[in-house]
Motif scaffolding. Sequence first.
Motif, PDB file in Angstrom:
ATOM      1  N   UNK A  77       0.839  -1.203   0.000  1.00 41.43           N
ATOM      2  CA  UNK A  77       0.000   0.000   0.000  1.00 41.43           C
ATOM      3  C   UNK A  77       0.875   1.254   0.000  1.00 41.43           C
ATOM      4  N   UNK A  78       1.874   1.302   0.853  1.00 37.08           N
ATOM      5  CA  UNK A  78       2.759   2.474   0.919  1.00 37.08           C
ATOM      6  C   UNK A  78       3.528   2.671  -0.382  1.00 37.08           C
ATOM      7  N   UNK A  79       4.003   1.584  -0.956  1.00 32.52           N
ATOM      8  CA  UNK A  79       4.775   1.708  -2.199  1.00 32.52           C
ATOM      9  C   UNK A  79       3.915   2.261  -3.325  1.00 32.52           C
ATOM     10  N   UNK A  80       2.671   1.797  -3.435  1.00 33.31           N
ATOM     11  CA  UNK A  80       1.786   2.298  -4.487  1.00 33.31           C
ATOM     12  C   UNK A  80       1.476   3.778  -4.284  1.00 33.31           C
ATOM     13  N   UNK A  81       1.200   4.163  -3.042  1.00 41.23           N
ATOM     14  CA  UNK A  81       0.873   5.569  -2.769  1.00 41.23           C
ATOM     15  C   UNK A  81       2.092   6.455  -2.992  1.00 41.23           C
ATOM     16  N   UNK A  82       3.275   5.998  -2.585  1.00 43.37           N
ATOM     17  CA  UNK A  82       4.490   6.790  -2.784  1.00 43.37           C
ATOM     18  C   UNK A  82       4.787   6.957  -4.276  1.00 43.37           C
ATOM     19  N   UNK A  83       4.511   5.913  -5.080  1.00 40.39           N
ATOM     20  CA  UNK A  83       4.758   6.019  -6.518  1.00 40.39           C
ATOM     21  C   UNK A  83       3.865   7.081  -7.146  1.00 40.39           C
ATOM     22  N   UNK A  84       2.650   7.221  -6.616  1.00 31.62           N
ATOM     23  CA  UNK A  84       1.729   8.247  -7.140  1.00 31.62           C
ATOM     24  C   UNK A  84       2.116   9.623  -6.627  1.00 31.62           C
ATOM     25  N   UNK A  85       2.704   9.707  -5.417  1.00 32.96           N
ATOM     26  CA  UNK A  85       3.117  10.989  -4.865  1.00 32.96           C
ATOM     27  C   UNK A  85       2.083  11.659  -3.996  1.00 32.96           C
ATOM     28  N   UNK A  86       1.122  10.895  -3.485  1.00 35.15           N
ATOM     29  CA  UNK A  86       0.066  11.460  -2.638  1.00 35.15           C
ATOM     30  C   UNK A  86       0.513  11.349  -1.185  1.00 35.15           C
ATOM     31  N   UNK A  87       0.977  12.470  -0.603  1.00 33.48           N
ATOM     32  CA  UNK A  87       1.513  12.447   0.752  1.00 33.48           C
ATOM     33  C   UNK A  87       0.427  12.207   1.785  1.00 33.48           C
ATOM     34  N   UNK A  88      -0.797  12.689   1.533  1.00 34.00           N
ATOM     35  CA  UNK A  88      -1.885  12.478   2.487  1.00 34.00           C
ATOM     36  C   UNK A  88      -2.285  10.999   2.550  1.00 34.00           C
ATOM     37  N   UNK A  89      -2.379  10.357   1.371  1.00 34.91           N
ATOM     38  CA  UNK A  89      -2.695   8.929   1.355  1.00 34.91           C
ATOM     39  C   UNK A  89      -1.571   8.110   1.974  1.00 34.91           C
ATOM     40  N   UNK A  90      -0.327   8.549   1.772  1.00 32.68           N
ATOM     41  CA  UNK A  90       0.805   7.862   2.389  1.00 32.68           C
ATOM     42  C   UNK A  90       0.726   7.942   3.911  1.00 32.68           C
ATOM     43  N   UNK A  91       0.333   9.104   4.406  1.00 37.05           N
ATOM     44  CA  UNK A  91       0.192   9.270   5.849  1.00 37.05           C
ATOM     45  C   UNK A  91      -0.928   8.363   6.384  1.00 37.05           C
ATOM     46  N   UNK A  92      -2.001   8.248   5.633  1.00 39.20           N
ATOM     47  CA  UNK A  92      -3.118   7.384   6.066  1.00 39.20           C
ATOM     48  C   UNK A  92      -2.684   5.923   6.116  1.00 39.20           C
ATOM     49  N   UNK A  93      -1.947   5.494   5.109  1.00 36.37           N
ATOM     50  CA  UNK A  93      -1.483   4.099   5.094  1.00 36.37           C
ATOM     51  C   UNK A  93      -0.567   3.813   6.278  1.00 36.37           C
ATOM     52  N   UNK A  94       0.299   4.754   6.598  1.00 36.05           N
ATOM     53  CA  UNK A  94       1.188   4.562   7.738  1.00 36.05           C
ATOM     54  C   UNK A  94       0.413   4.550   9.052  1.00 36.05           C
ATOM     55  N   UNK A  95      -0.594   5.369   9.161  1.00 35.61           N
ATOM     56  CA  UNK A  95      -1.391   5.382  10.380  1.00 35.61           C
ATOM     57  C   UNK A  95      -2.160   4.079  10.561  1.00 35.61           C
ATOM     58  N   UNK A  96      -2.670   3.512   9.453  1.00 38.02           N
ATOM     59  CA  UNK A  96      -3.350   2.213   9.532  1.00 38.02           C
ATOM     60  C   UNK A  96      -2.386   1.130   9.992  1.00 38.02           C
ATOM     61  N   UNK A  97      -1.181   1.132   9.469  1.00 35.94           N
ATOM     62  CA  UNK A  97      -0.193   0.133   9.878  1.00 35.94           C
ATOM     63  C   UNK A  97       0.183   0.302  11.345  1.00 35.94           C
ATOM     64  N   UNK A  98       0.354   1.542  11.791  1.00 35.83           N
ATOM     65  CA  UNK A  98       0.738   1.781  13.177  1.00 35.83           C
ATOM     66  C   UNK A  98      -0.361   1.373  14.140  1.00 35.83           C
ATOM     67  N   UNK A  99      -1.612   1.392  13.697  1.00 33.35           N
ATOM     68  CA  UNK A  99      -2.698   0.993  14.583  1.00 33.35           C
ATOM     69  C   UNK A  99      -2.638  -0.483  14.938  1.00 33.35           C
ATOM     70  N   UNK A 100      -2.045  -1.317  14.059  1.00 30.84           N
ATOM     71  CA  UNK A 100      -1.984  -2.756  14.304  1.00 30.84           C
ATOM     72  C   UNK A 100      -0.580  -3.255  14.606  1.00 30.84           C
ATOM     73  N   UNK A 101       0.395  -2.731  13.910  1.00 30.30           N
ATOM     74  CA  UNK A 101       1.757  -3.244  13.983  1.00 30.30           C
ATOM     75  C   UNK A 101       2.714  -2.154  14.442  1.00 30.30           C
ATOM     76  N   UNK A 102       3.858  -2.592  14.919  1.00 30.48           N
ATOM     77  CA  UNK A 102       4.927  -1.659  15.265  1.00 30.48           C
ATOM     78  C   UNK A 102       5.746  -1.368  14.012  1.00 30.48           C
TER      79      UNK A 102
END
Length: 851
Positions: free
Chosen positions: A36-61
């Motif tokens: 998910x992060x790689x796809x969002x980073x390839x597009x360049x959407x920083x807000x979507x990248x932040x959302x993906x990281x927040x979802x991961x942090x909610x479950x995993x370290x």
Amino acid sequence: MEKAELSGLDVLSSFLETLPEKLEKTPYDYNMYIEWMQLVRAVGDIDSLRISRQHMRARLAIPEDMLLEWVADEEAQPNALYDENVLRNVVDIFEKGLEERVSCSMWQRYIDFAKRVDSNKETLACNAAEAAFGGAEYLFSILRRAVEATGPHYLQSHAIWTQLKDYIEQEISRAGDDLQRSEMADLLQRLFLERLSQPNSGLEETFGMYSEFTTQYNGTDYEQQMVNANKIVSSTRVNCAYRDSLEGSLAKTDDSWDGYLRYIDKLVEDKKAGTNEVCMLYERALGLHCYLPDAWDKYILYMEGSAENIKAALDVASRAIRFCPWSGKLWAHVINFTFVQQGHRQASDVYTRAVSTHAVDYSMLELGLAATAWLAVMRLGHSNNPDTCAAALNAACNESIDKAYTLDLDTADPYLLLECCCASALIDCLNDVEGARRIWLRVCKSRKVCANAWLKFAEFERIHGTASSARSVYRQAAQRRLDAPELVFSAWLQFENSGGCLSTIYAAERTINLQRRLSQRRIERAICESRAEAPEIQKESLRLDEEIHAESTGIAKRRRSGSQYGVHSTGAVMEASASGEMASKLPYNQSKEKTMPSYSAAHYTGPSAYTKDTRTVFVKGIPLQYDIGNIAALFGGPGCVESTTLLTDRQGDFRGQAKVVLSSTDALIAALDKNGSKIGNNFITIHIFKPHHHTPKPSAAEVTVEVRGFSPETGNKQLGSIVRDVGPMIRVRRNQAGDTAFVVMGSHAAASKAADLFNGHVVDGCILSAKLAEDAAGLGRKKQTALANVNYTNFVPRATAASRPAKKMKIARDPQKPLQPVVATSSGQDIKKTNADFRQLYLGQEGKHSA
């Protein structure tokens, strides 16, 4: 470039369509978040990248390098130092990241960020910083917390402590009045003394700094201050020398987990460090080995034993499952500590979260560890409220077993912790013996080769069942190809010796010896395959297997007809055989297939041509819903299968067995390679089909040699090997008792040579005696009739060797009874005869007889 961007957006949109379902089913899938992060980073959407990281942090370290990359992305935003939201995001990243780990490098990065923000004195930037950090003294607060968290770190804490010292000295120099300056100086002195008492790599440098500080701020009392400090430093130097040696040993192991473990064990054993220093060593190790569940388990157990309360251990366990959510052992720790601190309901919620999110249900072992902890909690709840929790405990046991046995058996727990826990809970808490028996039946049926499962089942039947049911379980286990058969053999013999009789001990030893011979033959076949022996050796191996199989079939036949040793059929829990398949009270003509040995394809790849019989395979374990078309497709379709015959029961229903005639050698080899494969919930068994041949009538040239004197344990193979070279040997037969053999030779000359070889030959410590069958008494009606026509008055029996000690008989002559036999010799010596020689004779009065 536009096409590439469009394709990237298409991939991202298709991924986002399935993302909610993935997040619901597998929220602990690490690779999903990375994609998910790689796809969002390839597009360049920083807000979507932040959302993906927040979802991961909610479950995993999130790993430390990914966190620092996230911080760099946030700092790269335009006007980041003036934007309160950006600063708040960065602070949140650091704070939550430092809650999950104790990292000197991350604390240093946090300090650098705070210094960069503090260096901007513009009003807008200062307001944004105070709002984001929650106060104006944020830099001092971060430095104090960093020193407190990293202080026990022997190597890297000195750099952070020095920054705090420099900051306080700057504040002292900027202080406006003497009172404030004095307060700051007292604070710095306390920090110096605490640091000098703590082992660290910068001890001597710190001591020099303290000397300069005392000269500048406490010059009037300099000597006394340094004497007191020197006492502290003297004891700390000893600890530093000790720690330097341990750090050198750790460096030689490249900071491996084993190196850290030896380091920690040495500190604890020598009592050279406190709890904080040992915890820091664990944190250092986990910084490098954070995805190693055993490291977390050691840390949790240490915290549980040394902490003042259980909360510290729960905090470490909660961090552990964020790094290693696949570990059932770590989930078990969280369940136990949650139950102690918060109660039964919250502990059940933890287990539900572990199972519903597919964190541990990829492995029977990991699921079993978590489920065992949950069942322990349920048992405690049942002990407090037995009436209300009985149904819940029963459901929990069945649910755990059902869930575990839907997973791959290759991931099963060799120690059967979950199975033992469920059976124990049903018996001890609910008094449900039948429910526990159903669990062990299911376990043994699913894990057919696990010797430990059969042993525990037999022990269960010994305690809660009968001796007959326990004996049946042992017999079934002994006839299977287990991973540790000798454990079962030893346990069975111990069971029979402690509570059995001579007949059951003898039957157990006979079965065990046969299974050992079969196992030895399998090992020899494997050696032949690995060495690619000549086809003649492979044929000899198959022939010996057939002899062993014939003997095992004879044992099964005698067992079904009623054994002469007092072992009778008792309606056992299950009937099993050497091939390892389950059966239940089958008639002999159906269940004898169970003892046929399975051969690998290597035994049938010789130069000789294949006949239709050798290309026929017998298949067992087929799902009942399969038809001829499904079975043909299983073996390659119509091109590989000539015909298929389904076996049915008396009602005409398919019973899961079939005979399949294959079209070629390659198809046969491919079919045999499928032996043991899984179809649906069944494991199929495939072996060469052997048609039942009727015993041919003996020809006129065949002559039988009767052999006696050997033990029933002696096999036909041993007897046949004695006379194999004297001439054509047709077959070897045994009587029902197993102590007499009839060796059929192809000619009279070969039979005479065989009798000579048998006479006096020693086998298994017994001396053999042999004669041609035409000279033997008591072998049939014709021989008995011929013996009845003998003139017994002048009959002198011939002395022979026997398998049992002969009796000395003294028979007197009586003219009044001419049909009574009289034994006499010209020398007057006694004649040694066997019981067989006197079977048809009428014994007369005992006494001496002279010629």
